[in-house]
Design an enzyme around this catalytic site. Sequence first.
Site, mmCIF file in Angstrom:
data_model
loop_
_atom_site.group_PDB
_atom_site.id
_atom_site.type_symbol
_atom_site.label_atom_id
_atom_site.label_comp_id
_atom_site.label_asym_id
_atom_site.label_seq_id
_atom_site.Cartn_x
_atom_site.Cartn_y
_atom_site.Cartn_z
ATOM 1 N N ASP A 304 0.847 -1.206 0.000
ATOM 2 C CA ASP A 304 0.000 0.000 0.000
ATOM 3 C C ASP A 304 0.874 1.244 0.000
ATOM 4 O OD1 ASP A 304 -2.165 1.659 0.105
ATOM 5 O OD2 ASP A 304 -2.581 1.332 2.218
ATOM 6 N N GLU A 338 -2.865 9.937 -1.004
ATOM 7 C CA GLU A 338 -4.122 9.174 -0.965
ATOM 8 C C GLU A 338 -4.550 8.899 0.465
ATOM 9 O OE1 GLU A 338 -6.569 5.430 -0.759
ATOM 10 O OE2 GLU A 338 -4.658 5.876 0.147
#
Length: 480
Positions: A304, A338
Amino acid sequence: MAAKLKSVGVSLVVAVALLFLQTSTVLAAEGSGNKYDSFIQKLLQAGLQSNTAHLLLSELVVRAPHRLSGSSDAQKAVALTARMMDSLGFQEVHAESVRVPHWVRGKHESAVIVQGGKDRERPVAICALGGSVATPEKGITAEVIEVRSFDELARMKDAAKGKIVFFNRPMDPTRLHTFEAYGGAVDQRVEGAVKAADAGGVASLVRSMTLAHDRVPHTGVMSYRDSVVKIPAAAISTNDADTLSRLLKRNPHLKVRLVLEGRTMPDAPSANVAGQITGVEMPDEVVVVGGHLDCWDKGQGVHDDASGCMQAIEALRLLKELGVKPRRTIRAVMFMNEENGNRGGKGYAIAPQRSREHHVAALESDRGGFSPLGLAVQGDSTLVAYVQRWLPFFAQLGTGRIEKGSGGVDISPIVATGVPGFGLIVDDFRYFDYHHSDNDTLDKVHPRELEMGAIVEALLCYLIAEEGLPPNTVHETSDQ
Ligand SMILES: [Zn+2]
């Protein structure tokens, strides 16, 4: 450490040089047979032969492991990925500025269960949630009230006053799709501090968002509301959550001492990074493929989402290696922020350059660098049906699923303007074992699995760049 960094750098240079030597005009040499079938085989071979995605990944996460927005590692990653795209011969490599939130974790954070005297203190593994305020220097020591839902907390009325509210509803292990299990529990992390403060609580402790049973806490974004007092918020490992719950049943008056030091700084300058293969017939029509360059300050943010970023770069590198000259432009974008703001995704959608471009599609990989299973298509049924005609192509790569679904957070602002969105569907069974934690490190990624994702992305980008897509009538977001 320095020697290791050097060897990674050198091996990348060697690999890149080799790949350029191999560069050929495979497609130009094609006969009139099915160009896609033979292209797919060449793409598969080129990818699995080199596993370059993993080489790029190690370069990024070893040099810039903690890429939280506003951090020096995040800035390092911006420069590094621009250099990477330059050295691979991408065109129009540039950074697009965005300002990002800048939260810094304190050096010291800890929690202990206090029962009786000091010799009865039991440490538990915690970490501050992203955005949390600090506790007073000596920490907060208070009784704990355990709840499984906001409704349960509301029913307790004044019982939470002056206490640490402990949200302990696990992710549902019976869900086949781990993202659904996450979605069913993550409200506790995001809104827990507000709900706890509303009920008179002094701090919020949330069970880590993972199906794994270990002693590793998982951070993630949380939010405050201006009208509600800001209280510190931390995640506790699943094993420690179980222990705390068990001890509370025996002694409802035990206390926890929580020490957190996080603080929010002024917004910081940062950037998205982009590079492309410019289309030969329709250069202003753009297929964008990306991931997010920022990550939490735990582990190395490998699944991630360094994986998604490096897959995007590798997808373009593979197309270049095969000598592809696409009709439309194919662009790799490393989106910034993000995790705690999506300023990069929002900034990309409204950057001045966009007014001169038409985006044909946006593709994102942000579900981990695992084996790809298929594609989620974010658009109307006509679009989904159109893309499903390509199933036989993707089946050759072992990705036999094309279904309606969400593209990803970074691309959601541009998808909201009507651009068809695509998300790589992967085998995500282990994703939340690593997500936002010290478990998310390079050794958790398998080079072939990662590469297969890049290969699938390369194929989709190529097909769209050549064939185009029907207009999409559904404008929706997947902002989370
Ligand atoms: Zn992500």
